[in-house]
Write a protein that holds these residues in place. Structure first.
Motif, mmCIF file in Angstrom:
data_model
loop_
_atom_site.group_PDB
_atom_site.id
_atom_site.type_symbol
_atom_site.label_atom_id
_atom_site.label_comp_id
_atom_site.label_asym_id
_atom_site.label_seq_id
_atom_site.Cartn_x
_atom_site.Cartn_y
_atom_site.Cartn_z
ATOM 1 N N UNK A 4 34.137 42.682 34.436
ATOM 2 C CA UNK A 4 33.341 43.858 34.160
ATOM 3 C C UNK A 4 31.860 43.564 33.958
ATOM 4 N N UNK A 5 31.469 42.300 34.088
ATOM 5 C CA UNK A 5 30.057 41.950 33.937
ATOM 6 C C UNK A 5 29.274 42.409 35.150
ATOM 7 N N UNK A 6 28.059 42.839 34.905
ATOM 8 C CA UNK A 6 27.184 43.232 35.999
ATOM 9 C C UNK A 6 26.241 42.086 36.323
ATOM 10 N N UNK A 23 21.534 46.566 38.839
ATOM 11 C CA UNK A 23 22.749 45.783 38.602
ATOM 12 C C UNK A 23 23.775 46.024 39.701
ATOM 13 N N UNK A 24 24.601 45.015 39.922
ATOM 14 C CA UNK A 24 25.681 45.105 40.905
ATOM 15 C C UNK A 24 26.978 44.629 40.268
ATOM 16 N N UNK A 25 28.077 44.913 40.929
ATOM 17 C CA UNK A 25 29.401 44.467 40.481
ATOM 18 C C UNK A 25 29.999 43.535 41.523
ATOM 19 N N UNK A 78 30.451 45.603 49.435
ATOM 20 C CA UNK A 78 30.091 44.841 50.639
ATOM 21 C C UNK A 78 30.827 43.501 50.596
ATOM 22 N N UNK A 79 31.447 43.122 51.699
ATOM 23 C CA UNK A 79 32.188 41.865 51.755
ATOM 24 C C UNK A 79 31.256 40.700 52.056
#
Length: 192
Positions: free
Chosen positions: A142-144, A152-154, A167-168
């Motif tokens: 759950x950290x960004x 921020x992204x996941x 996005x892979x």
């Protein structure tokens, strides 16, 4: 101090963008087995020690010409002198092609320079985040992940593949100033 902080942030952002473009190019050449054309190009660039600079890798990739053009339009090319380290999530030409018609052309206009910089900086992290570090520190916790533009992204994992905001990550290429993770989709920062 405020001017120095702003200048330092701008330099980091420029460097990150440049690295992203280089990593994107490198990543395009080292694609997964589903795209042999991309895989062969990245492997050749990654194996050539003289091509380990992020910018050189990007410029040498046929799969990252759109990213290179964007970096140039945003005025971020000269920032590559920085040693980093940077983690760049580099979208391929095909990733840019997924955007709505006209989006890339609009972003490349001089009037959109700040918006383009914001998007490119959303593809860069200060630090060297390898796939194993992304897996162990960011997946499922759950950290960004904080990006150079302040957004921020996941990081997630699906069917054994790492993903950033959906996005892979299709390839990872080490560079002399960080690492490039080639991605199949352009990351778009959330509007505030």
């Amino acid at each position: 101090m405020s001017e120095r902080f702003q200048m330092t942030r701008q330099i980091k952002q420029l460097i990150v963008i440049t690295i992203v473009s280089g990593m994107a190019i490198a990543g395009a050449n080292c694609g997964d087995s589903n795209d042999s054309k991309v895989g062969q190009g990245i492997s050749a660039v990654a194996d050539d020690k003289s091509q380990q600079d992020v910018l050189k890798i990007a410029i040498g990739s046929k799969d990252h010409t759109t990213l290179v053009a964007a970096v140039q339009a945003a005025g971020l090319v000269d920032s590559l002198a920085n040693q980093g380290p940077f983690t760049v999530f580099a979208p391929t030409n095909d990733a840019f092609a997924k955007l709505p018609a006209g989006t890339v052309d609009d972003l490349l206009k001089a009037s959109q320079k700040e918006a383009l910089k914001n998007i490119l900086e959303y593809h860069v992290v200060v630090g060297n985040l390898t796939e194993s570090l992304l897996r162990s520190e960011y997946t499922g916790k759950g950290d960004e992940l904080g990006m150079a533009n302040g957004g921020n992204t996941k990081i997630t994992e699906k069917n054994g593949k790492l993903m950033i905001n959906g996005a892979t990550i299709i390839a990872s290429i080490p560079a002399t100033n960080g690492i490039i993770h080639v991605v199949d989709t352009v990351l778009l920062p959330k509007s505030e």
